[in-house]
Write a protein that holds these residues in place. Structure first.
Motif, PDB file in Angstrom:
ATOM      1  N   UNK A 330       0.711  -1.323   0.000  1.00 52.60           N
ATOM      2  CA  UNK A 330      -0.108  -0.135  -0.041  1.00 52.60           C
ATOM      3  C   UNK A 330       0.759   1.250  -0.068  1.00 52.60           C
ATOM      4  N   UNK A 331       1.841   1.062   0.732  1.00 46.65           N
ATOM      5  CA  UNK A 331       2.788   2.275   0.931  1.00 46.65           C
ATOM      6  C   UNK A 331       3.524   2.675  -0.502  1.00 46.65           C
ATOM      7  N   UNK A 332       4.026   1.508  -0.981  1.00 47.09           N
ATOM      8  CA  UNK A 332       4.296   1.496  -2.630  1.00 47.09           C
ATOM      9  C   UNK A 332       3.376   2.023  -3.589  1.00 47.09           C
ATOM     10  N   UNK A 333       2.299   1.586  -3.401  1.00 44.74           N
ATOM     11  CA  UNK A 333       1.078   2.151  -4.306  1.00 44.74           C
ATOM     12  C   UNK A 333       0.881   3.573  -4.097  1.00 44.74           C
ATOM     13  N   UNK A 334       0.820   4.056  -2.925  1.00 42.75           N
ATOM     14  CA  UNK A 334       0.571   5.392  -2.551  1.00 42.75           C
ATOM     15  C   UNK A 334       1.765   6.341  -2.854  1.00 42.75           C
ATOM     16  N   UNK A 335       3.060   5.871  -2.725  1.00 42.18           N
ATOM     17  CA  UNK A 335       4.096   6.834  -2.985  1.00 42.18           C
ATOM     18  C   UNK A 335       4.259   6.938  -4.727  1.00 42.18           C
TER      19      UNK A 335
END
Length: 420
Positions: A330-335
């Motif tokens: 999720x952090x990867x997708x958000x960044x």
């Protein structure tokens, strides 16, 4: 012929832009920011706007020095990422042009409001690919995924037809989940399908309120608690409607039994990870099409959705901590969504609400409600716990990303704030 006051039209354009954004599912802070930028570009001075879930209250001073104000109600939201992107681009255009007239802006807003709708055949193909690909991505066999794809196509056809007469979202969701349940049970009864639970789950991915949930988290992160809570309750109500449709339909079918076990599969090889990753990417593009995302972003969306899901699958092979499994992808997708929004000069919503979709805990909440309805309380409690942990992990990743400041090399200052 009655003469119109050109000075009041600028203010009306700003209100119309905000209304289109809200109707299309834009976040509150985006609506307010875009309206402020457009008001400044159209020389509406001392502009102030207060936006809530279903309404816009705004005031300003026109070019004659007259105070103008408006209270506008907004009808039910129908997510349209293309309109959000188009209004964002229009805001940037009139800011750079400097001398745009109200008539020009009004004409372009009208064109955005009445954007051409996709052909029914293309929509049905998106339902077919979305259901089949997501079914395979979460662990179905190739045959079960094909069954999910066919059911998704039929469900899409039913919803497109029924949607002409029924406008209540909850009722449409119940009808859609009922269609899925009936067809999945008949397919398995005939011996074509193998795992009824996975067939149903894969197709239900099309009904999960992923974008609504993502927007609710973003509203909370911007301290818009009232709107965030409203959107969250809307997402939960949709999941309850899905569970009700499946449970009640299963009860009515004389040959079907309620599902009382966990539906999960293991990952046996790296090639299976590759296959599921590709299918998640295609499914993400199909989902984006159903939400009217501009086609020029499909490649970005497909790659982002695929890589996010691949990270989840690879981590799932080594770890079993739900918060870790969800937080990292999720952090990867958000960044990456934040970076792409600045690079492509478009709202982050286009990337975030679609690429993070497979990680949204909508299916977990559906399972929890379903197991509560069928009396399997132990499994229901486990899925409720998993749902809240996943929601927390996604919320944390989005909040962290909100603090990242990404600036393009050559980009107008206010345009970057409008794009993020």
């Amino acid at each position: 012929m009655k003469e119109t006051n050109p000075c009041s039209e600028e203010f009306d354009c700003v209100i119309e832009a905000g209304k289109i954004l809200m109707e299309s599912g834009a976040e509150i802070y985006r609506v307010e920011e875009t309206m402020r930028h457009m008001a400044a570009s159209l020389e509406v001075n001392h502009f102030h706007a207060y936006v809530v879930n279903r309404g816009i209250t705004a005031s300003g001073v026109n070019c004659k020095g007259e105070r103008v104000a408006s209270v506008t109600s907004v009808p039910e939201t129908n997510i349209h990422l293309g309109k959000i992107e188009a209004v964002n681009a229009l805001s940037r255009e009139i800011e750079q042009k400097k001398n745009a007239t109200a008539e020009e802006v009004a004409t372009k807003l009208q064109a955005i409001e009445y954007m051409e709708k996709p052909h029914l055949a293309a929509v049905l193909i998106a339902y077919f690919l979305g259901a089949g690909c997501f079914s395979y991505a979460i662990g179905s066999t190739a045959l079960d995924s094909l069954c999910s794809a066919v059911i998704g196509l039929v469900m899409g056809l039913v919803l497109e037809w029924v949607g002409r007469y029924i406008k209540t979202g909850v009722l449409l969701t119940i009808i859609g989940s009922a269609v899925i349940t009936v067809l999945a049970n008949y397919i398995c009864l005939s011996g074509i399908g193998e795992h009824r639970g996975l067939i149903i789950l894969g197709t239900l991915m099309l009904l999960v309120p992923g974008a609504t949930f993502t927007n609710s988290v973003r509203e909370f992160s911007q301290n818009n608690h009232a709107t965030g809570l409203t959107l969250l309750m809307s997402a939960l109500l949709t999941c309850i409607a899905i569970s009700s449709g499946v449970a009640l339909t299963t009860d009515l079918l004389p040959f079907a039994e309620q599902m009382t076990s966990v539906f999960s599969t293991s990952i046996d090889s790296i090639w299976e990870v590759v296959g599921r990753t590709v299918m998640a990417g295609v499914g993400t593009v199909a989902f984006a099409y159903l939400f009217h995302a501009p086609k020029k972003y499909f490649l970005d969306l497909g790659i982002l959705g695929a890589v996010s899901w691949m990270i989840y699958l690879l981590l799932a092979m080594k770890f079993d901590m739900v918060v870790f499994l969800i937080f990292v992808p999720a952090l990867f997708a958000a960044v990456m969504s934040r970076i792409l929004s600045v690079k492509r000069k478009c709202p982050i919503t286009i990337f975030l609400s679609t690429s993070i979709f497979p990680l949204i805990p909508g299916l977990s909440f559906y399972r929890a409600i379903y197991f509560f309805m069928t009396g399997t309380t132990a499994l229901a409690g486990a899925y409720i716990q998993s749902c809240f942990i996943s929601a927390f992990a996604i919320a944390l990743s989005i909040v962290i990303t909100q603090e990242i400041r990404v600036r393009p090399k050559k980009h107008h200052s206010s345009s970057s704030s409008s794009a993020s």
